[in-house]
Each structure stands twice: as structure tokens, then as C-alpha cells.
Design a protein around this motif. Structure first.
Motif, PDB file in Angstrom:
ATOM      1  N   PHE A 557       0.918  -1.386  -0.136  1.00  0.00           N
ATOM      2  CA  PHE A 557       0.030   0.319  -0.130  1.00  0.00           C
ATOM      3  C   PHE A 557       0.440   0.931   0.043  1.00  0.00           C
ATOM      4  N   LEU A 558       2.109   0.730   0.631  1.00  0.00           N
ATOM      5  CA  LEU A 558       3.046   2.655   0.574  1.00  0.00           C
ATOM      6  C   LEU A 558       2.910   3.532  -0.736  1.00  0.00           C
ATOM      7  N   PHE A 559       2.684   2.578  -1.853  1.00  0.00           N
ATOM      8  CA  PHE A 559       2.878   3.300  -3.029  1.00  0.00           C
ATOM      9  C   PHE A 559       1.598   4.433  -3.631  1.00  0.00           C
ATOM     10  N   ASP A 560       0.226   3.918  -2.733  1.00  0.00           N
ATOM     11  CA  ASP A 560      -1.080   4.306  -3.206  1.00  0.00           C
ATOM     12  C   ASP A 560      -1.302   5.726  -2.358  1.00  0.00           C
ATOM     13  N   ILE A 581       3.416  10.176  -5.576  1.00  0.00           N
ATOM     14  CA  ILE A 581       3.968  11.045  -6.641  1.00  0.00           C
ATOM     15  C   ILE A 581       4.797  10.358  -7.098  1.00  0.00           C
ATOM     16  N   CYS A 582       6.117   9.934  -6.668  1.00  0.00           N
ATOM     17  CA  CYS A 582       8.213   9.432  -7.135  1.00  0.00           C
ATOM     18  C   CYS A 582       6.622   7.825  -7.690  1.00  0.00           C
ATOM     19  N   ALA A 583       6.225   7.404  -7.237  1.00  0.00           N
ATOM     20  CA  ALA A 583       6.051   6.407  -8.224  1.00  0.00           C
ATOM     21  C   ALA A 583       5.421   6.595  -9.905  1.00  0.00           C
ATOM     22  N   SER A 584       4.520   7.763  -9.829  1.00  0.00           N
ATOM     23  CA  SER A 584       4.712   8.530 -10.592  1.00  0.00           C
ATOM     24  C   SER A 584       4.629   9.642 -11.437  1.00  0.00           C
ATOM     25  N   ILE A 585       6.404   9.419 -11.210  1.00  0.00           N
ATOM     26  CA  ILE A 585       7.454  10.202 -11.658  1.00  0.00           C
ATOM     27  C   ILE A 585       7.694   9.441 -12.730  1.00  0.00           C
ATOM     28  N   ILE A 586       8.079   7.789 -12.090  1.00  0.00           N
ATOM     29  CA  ILE A 586       8.906   7.035 -12.139  1.00  0.00           C
ATOM     30  C   ILE A 586       8.902   6.024 -13.220  1.00  0.00           C
ATOM     31  N   GLN A 587       6.870   6.347 -12.825  1.00  0.00           N
ATOM     32  CA  GLN A 587       6.382   5.033 -14.469  1.00  0.00           C
ATOM     33  C   GLN A 587       6.436   6.045 -15.217  1.00  0.00           C
ATOM     34  N   ARG A 588       6.444   7.043 -15.467  1.00  0.00           N
ATOM     35  CA  ARG A 588       6.229   8.371 -16.498  1.00  0.00           C
ATOM     36  C   ARG A 588       7.684   7.861 -17.648  1.00  0.00           C
ATOM     37  N   ASP A 590       8.881   5.045 -17.793  1.00  0.00           N
ATOM     38  CA  ASP A 590       8.741   3.701 -18.084  1.00  0.00           C
ATOM     39  C   ASP A 590      10.177   3.117 -17.136  1.00  0.00           C
ATOM     40  N   GLY A 591      10.121   3.358 -15.179  1.00  0.00           N
ATOM     41  CA  GLY A 591      11.034   2.362 -14.715  1.00  0.00           C
ATOM     42  C   GLY A 591      10.181   1.908 -13.873  1.00  0.00           C
ATOM     43  N   LEU A 592      10.550   1.230 -13.254  1.00  0.00           N
ATOM     44  CA  LEU A 592      10.124   0.221 -11.797  1.00  0.00           C
ATOM     45  C   LEU A 592      10.753   0.984 -10.705  1.00  0.00           C
ATOM     46  N   ILE A 593       9.902   0.737  -9.865  1.00  0.00           N
ATOM     47  CA  ILE A 593       9.844   1.645  -8.203  1.00  0.00           C
ATOM     48  C   ILE A 593       8.931   0.188  -7.125  1.00  0.00           C
ATOM     49  N   GLY A 594       9.819   0.460  -6.021  1.00  0.00           N
ATOM     50  CA  GLY A 594      10.006  -0.602  -5.186  1.00  0.00           C
ATOM     51  C   GLY A 594      10.464  -0.469  -3.774  1.00  0.00           C
ATOM     52  N   THR A 601      15.629  -4.642  11.027  1.00  0.00           N
ATOM     53  CA  THR A 601      16.706  -4.059  10.063  1.00  0.00           C
ATOM     54  C   THR A 601      17.094  -2.993   9.232  1.00  0.00           C
ATOM     55  N   GLY A 602      16.574  -3.004   8.357  1.00  0.00           N
ATOM     56  CA  GLY A 602      15.773  -1.734   8.144  1.00  0.00           C
ATOM     57  C   GLY A 602      14.494  -1.566   6.647  1.00  0.00           C
ATOM     58  N   SER A 603      14.751  -0.347   5.868  1.00  0.00           N
ATOM     59  CA  SER A 603      13.952  -0.790   4.636  1.00  0.00           C
ATOM     60  C   SER A 603      15.209  -0.212   2.869  1.00  0.00           C
ATOM     61  N   THR A 604      14.596  -0.387   2.308  1.00  0.00           N
ATOM     62  CA  THR A 604      15.772  -0.622   1.090  1.00  0.00           C
ATOM     63  C   THR A 604      14.600   0.583   0.054  1.00  0.00           C
ATOM     64  N   PHE A 605      14.181   1.863   0.094  1.00  0.00           N
ATOM     65  CA  PHE A 605      12.978   1.692  -0.819  1.00  0.00           C
ATOM     66  C   PHE A 605      14.101   2.371  -2.549  1.00  0.00           C
TER      67      PHE A 605
END
Length: 611
Positions: A557-560, A581-588, A590-594, A601-605
Motif C-alpha cells: 500500500f505504500l505507493f497508494d 508522486i514518486c511512483a508516478s514520476i518513475i512510471q512516466r 518507464d522505470g520500476l519502483i519498489g 533490519t531496515g528498509s530499502t526504497f
């Protein structure tokens, strides 16, 4: 020595009568075919006497066995005679089972013949038909072959049979054991007693069609076993030819009862699925692994007003709004290539001609080996929600623009006040603090307004991307250098330089957002790592922290839009638009985001860009 031509028919018949071989001379007086002469060998082979058959119709002397429902000798010999009359040429018949009557009884003796029927033509007209036969009942060659065949067939676990014409002449042990019919009871048409009554007519028709053309054929039907139960069998029958002439048919059967029951259960399950799918309000569809549609429920056809023929294969794309076709197809193709679940909003043409917003979703279905074999999808009508969202977006867009102007002016006034205070060393410290706090709050409010405007632009499809070539690593270094100094240290690792083709301002916005999130949600981290690597998908930028991590159930749900992560102390500040907004920019781009995260331990975006 003089040569005398034989003109008298009686003399010619006398000569034929004395020739060696099995001969019968008949008149072409269909349908009687009256016997006018016969050789002694023919009389011996058929257990007849010359004086008793001369002048008789051939089928009066040699009728079919009335107790054999499969007997077809009369029918086939009649057809051969008719061929001779039509073509005025000889006609060779395949090996025929044609039992002959035993004189003085009502019984018949089993006989097999290889017949040839030749016309006798005088002045262009057929005056006789010579019916010559070879008795192959006692053939040593056939007997040797039969012994060898039986030895093999009786060891086979399959049911095996042989027939001359439609009459059964052999069954193996497996047939006898499964059906409970004895060898003798199975001969002739007796084998049909083991066929399910509802299947007999169809199987007879299939065999007759194959027999007429000397073709192989396959069939699935039911037999009755010795317990009285029905069992499904798969049968293959093949003609046996000698010098191009049909001798017999050989068939084999395998018990497929378990497979057939499983198939019936599958068909019942599919029927239940279709009934269930047709009863719900959502549109449901199924495709094969390549994305070709195999099924739509009734709701789809009711909604679109299309027919199965119109939406076959890729025909479904025609009911998409023209502005959504390419976008929807691109997302669908990506799912087919990667196996990732499919989700997209688009407009479908209703049967009224109106375009309605729907949410399309699909998930892959795997076989036991982990291979995708189907996709199951749904289309949900979200038109009213979409219209409400558009109305809300329009309101927010207007409100945000209206707020932007006074905020800009207010920020300029406070900046002016800060400059004035710097010129007065004796100014009240409290006043300095209030001005600084006001500036920070206005800056935050301005950022929120900017996010609202960006989110609305994305929602309305108006996000502008202006691409140029630039060094991504240099941008990261420059961007992170002016982030607040009292935050954690930032380590940049990986590639030292890489050129990408993207919107520099928008990518900077993504980097700032990801780094600020790392500061906000993982304040206990000693440092934030930004790693730049080269992958098959393009350049990958990863922003990692050493925080508490994010629960797995929340990651999707993080990118909703408007989604906010909750903490024990409540929600963090913000409106839940940054990652959207970040997800929309990357999708425009033609990239991937996750995101990858592990509790404790932590998180990696991360995101990718093409080079």
C-alpha cells in the motif's frame, strides 16, 4: 490346325465349368443375379450341388445368417456387382466373412473369402458376371500369423479384438476377463452385448464409416464389465491391408474410467465456476498464458453488448477507450512478460455507447511446476468513485492554486522580516524564534500545496516530463549536499558516474522524498545509504536505512495515494502523497519502483531508470 471361335454361349459355359478354381457365373439381372453355371470346386467349397443352385438367385442360395446381426455379406457383394455393372470393369473385394449354410440344417459354417467379380462383355454389353473366390479360411499363412498374433495379444493388458467386416472374429484374454463374455459369445455381433446400450448405435456408425473407406479411427465410449458396472474405454481401430486390399480390422481398448471421471468432475467444476461467475456483478475473464482470452462471464457481455466472436483473441481491446488502449496494453504486456499481477484503471465502452471507468485486475495461475498457464481477471465498475475523485481533484486543484499566491507573498514577507532582524543585533530573541518558526511552517505548508498540485496533475494525466541527459550520480551528490545538516550522514556508494535520459527536476524530487522519508521514519539510523548500480532493468538507485522496518502486509500500500504509515504514537505528519508522486514520476519514465523491508533490519526504497 484350325482355330475355331466359340460362339455358342452353352459351349462357352461348359468350358468355364471345367476350368480349375472356384467360379460362379451369374446373369447381370440385378437384384436376382441368377446362377447359370458353377465350377465343381465352387460347389465343394460352398457345400452345394450344381443341380440345386443352377437357375436360382445367388442370395437365395447364399443368404446372410439371420442370427448374425452383424452379417453384411449380401450388402457388400451386391455393392461389388453394382460396381461391375456401372464401370464394366473387374472389381476386387477385400477379405470377406461370408458364412455358408450347412445343408439340411439351419446352421452356418464360418468362411472367409477373397472375391473377384469380372464382367463378360459381348458387343459392348455385359452378358455375364464371373464371380471367382479364393477360400482363405484354412490359409496356412493366416493361421501362422494368427497364432503369433494371439500369443502377443493374450499377454497384453489392453483389450484387443479383430473383425472381418463388422463381424468380430477374435477377442483376447483381457476382453474376456473384463467383460465376462466368453470367446465364442463375443464372436459375430456378440461383442456388442458388452457395449453400453446408449453407445451401440454410434459405435456401429463410426465403424461402418471407417470400414467403407478403410480408415483408422478412435473413439471413447462405455462398456459393461462383468459386475454390471459401466467403464469408460478409449479405442483405436486400424485396418489391416494386404497388397492394398482390406483383410481385417484390429482394435485395442484401454480402460480410462478414472481419467474420464476426473474429466467429468473437472467439467462439473468448470460449470459451477461459470454459474457462479455469471451470478456476480463483476466482469470476470480468463486468458491463456499468452494473454489470449478464453472466457468472459455473462456480466461482460451484458455490459459491453458484444458477442463472443467480437471479443475473441485480442478483440477485447476494441471496447477500450481509444485514449486508454495503448496504456492498458502496455501494462498488460508487462504483466505477461514478468508474471506480476495486473492492475490498471481504464474506460470501457458500455452497450449504450457511453465509456465507463473500471478497475482491471488479474493474477496468474500456476501449474505444479511453477509455470503460468492461465490468468484470472476482473473488471469492477468504479465510474461513480472516479467521477467523485475527479470532482475532488478539481476542487483541490483550484484551492491549491488559490493558496499558492498568498503563501508565496507571506513567505516573501517573512524572509524580509528575517533580513531586517539580522540588521538588529539587539532584537528580542523570542521575536527571532517566532519569525524562524513561522518561516518553517510556511515552507511546510508550501510543500504540502506543491504535493497536492503534483498529485492532482498525476490524477488528471497532466504530469509533464521534460527529458534531458545528465549525470545521475552528480545529481544525487548535489541534492544530498543541501539537505539539513543535523540529519544522519549520507553515504553514496556504487557507480561514480552514469548518464541517464530523464527529467532532472522530477528525479531530484524523487531522491529528496526518499531521503527525507529515511530521516523521518528511521531517526535511529546512524546513516542513510544511497547505492547506484547497473542492472538489466537499467540504472538502479537504492536508498537504505537501518530503522525498525515496515510490516510486510503494509508494503503493497505504500505507493497508494493518501496512504500513511501508522506508528505506535500515531501517524507521521504528511498527507501520504510523497511516495505516490514518486511512483508516478518513475512510471512516466518507464522505470520500476519498489521497496524491500525487514522488521528490525531496515528498509530499502529503490527505483530504476533507463540509460
Amino acid at each position: 490346325m484350325k482355330t475355331t471361335l466359340i460362339k455358342e454361349q452353352e459351349a462357352m459355359l461348359a468350358i468355364i465349368k471345367s476350368l480349375p478354381g472356384n467360379y460362379l457365373i451369374v446373369l447381370p439381372d440385378a437384384p436376382q443375379y441368377t446362377i447359370v453355371e458353377v465350377s465343381e470346386e465352387y460347389n465343394a467349397a460352398t457345400l452345394t450341388k450344381r443341380n440345386e443352385i443352377i437357375g436360382q438367385a445367388i442370395f437365395t442360395v447364399f443368404p446372410d445368417d439371420p442370427n448374425d446381426t452383424a452379417a453384411d455379406g449380401v450388402e457388400r457383394l451386391t455393392a461389388s456387382f453394382q460396381t461391375v455393372l456401372t464401370t464394366k470393369e473387374s472389381h476386387e473385394m477385400p477379405v470377406q466373412r461370408y458364412p455358408v449354410p450347412i445343408p439340411g440344417t439351419a446352421k452356418f459354417i464360418e468362411k472367409f473369402w477373397m472375391p473377384v467379380n469380372k464382367p463378360v462383355i459381348v458387343n459392348g454389353e455385359i452378358v455375364y458376371i464371373i464371380h471367382s473366390v479364393t477360400d482363405v479360411t484354412e490359409s496356412k499363412q493366416l493361421k501362422s500369423r494368427e497364432t503369433y498374433f494371439k500369443a502377443l495379444a493374450d499377454e497384453s493388458p489392453f483389450m484387443i479384438w479383430r473383425s472381418a467386416g463388422p463381424s468380430c472374429i477374435y477377442v483376447n484374454k483381457a476382453w474376456i476377463e473384463i467383460t465376462g463374455l466368453s470367446f465364442n459369445d463375443s464372436l459375430g455381433s456378440g461383442h456388442l452385448r458388452a457395449f453400453h446400450p446408449d453407445d451401440v448405435a454410434v459405435q456401429r456408425q463410426l465403424f461402418k464409416h471407417a470400414l467403407d473407406a478403410s480408415l483408422s479411427y478412435e473413439s471413447t465410449f462405455r462398456i459393461i464389465d462383468k459386475t454390471g458396472g459401466a467403464r469408460w474405454v478409449f479405442m483405436r481401430a486400424t485396418p489391416s491391408l494386404v497388397n492394398g486390399a482390406l483383410v481385417e480390422y484390429i482394435g485395442s481398448m484401454i480402460d480410462i474410467t478414472e481419467q474420464e471421471i476426473a474429466a467429468q468432475r473437472l467439467r462439473e467444476s468448470e460449470q459451477q465456476f461459470r454459474q457462479m461467475a455469471d451470478s456476480i456483478i463483476q466482469m470476470i475473464w480468463v486468458t491463456d498464458a499468452q494473454g489470449m482470452h478464453e472466457y468472459y462471464n455473462k456480466r461482460w457481455y451484458d455490459f459491453t453488448g458484444t458477442t463472443p466472436e467480437q471479443t475473441e483473441g485480442e478483440g477485447w481491446n476494441q471496447v477500450f477507450h481509444p485514449d486508454d488502449q495503448e496504456r492498458a496494453w502496455k501494462v498488460w504486456r508487462h504483466s505477461l512478460q514478468t508474471g506480476t499481477p495486473y492492475e490498471i484503471e481504464y474506460r470501457l465502452r458500455k452497450h449504450t455507447g457511453e465509456y465507463i471507468w473500471v478497475l482491471g485486475r488479474a493474477a496468474p495461475f500456476y501449474d505444479n511446476e511453477g509455470t503460468i498457464i492461465k490468468w484470472f481477471g476482473t473488471c469492477t465498475d468504479i465510474h461513480e468513485q472516479k467521477l467523485l475523485q475527479q470532482q475532488k481533484d478539481e476542487f483541490i486543484n483550484i484551492a491549491s492554486h488559490e493558496l499558492k499566491t498568498p503563501l508565496t507573498g507571506l513567505m516573501a514577507n517573512i524572509q524580509f522580516m528575517e533580513k531586517m532582524l539580522l540588521k538588529k543585533p539587539d532584537a528580542d530573541p523570542l521575536f527571532n524564534k517566532l519569525v524562524g518558526s513561522s518561516f518553517n511552517n510556511i515552507r511546510k505548508l508550501n510543500k504540502l500545496v506543491d504535493e497536492l498540485l503534483d498529485a492532482n496533475s498525476i490524477g488528471m494525466g497532466q504530469l509533464t516530463i521534460i527529458k534531458e541527459q545528465f549525470d545521475l550520480v552528480a545529481l544525487i551528490q548535489e541534492t544530498t549536499s543541501y539537505l539539513t545538516a543535523d540529519k544522519q550522514n549520507i553515504k553514496i556508494t556504487g557507480l561514480s558516474s552514469v548518464t541517464v535520459f530523464a527529467d532532472q527536476g522530477k528525479i531530484e524530487q524523487v531522491i529528496v522524498n526518499l531521503v527525507n522519508n529515511a530521516y523521518k521514519y528511521a531517526p535511529e539510523s546512524e546513516f542513510v545509504t544511497i547505492e547506484v548500480t547497473d542492472t538489466e532493468a537499467g540504472v538502479k538507485v537504492s536508498v537504505s536505512d537501518q530503522g525498525k522496518g515496515i510490516p510486510e502486509e503494509k508494503l503493497k500500500f505504500l505507493f497508494d495515494r493518501y496512504y500513511q504509515v501508522e506508528s505506535k504514537s500515531g501517524r507521521y505528519s504528511g498527507m501520504g502523497l510523497g511516495l505516490y508522486i514518486c511512483a508516478s514520476i518513475i512510471q512516466r519514465h518507464d522505470g520500476l519502483i519498489g521497496v524491500d523491508s525487514e522488521i528490525g533490519t531496515g528498509s530499502t526504497f529503490w527505483f530504476t531508470l533507463s540509460t
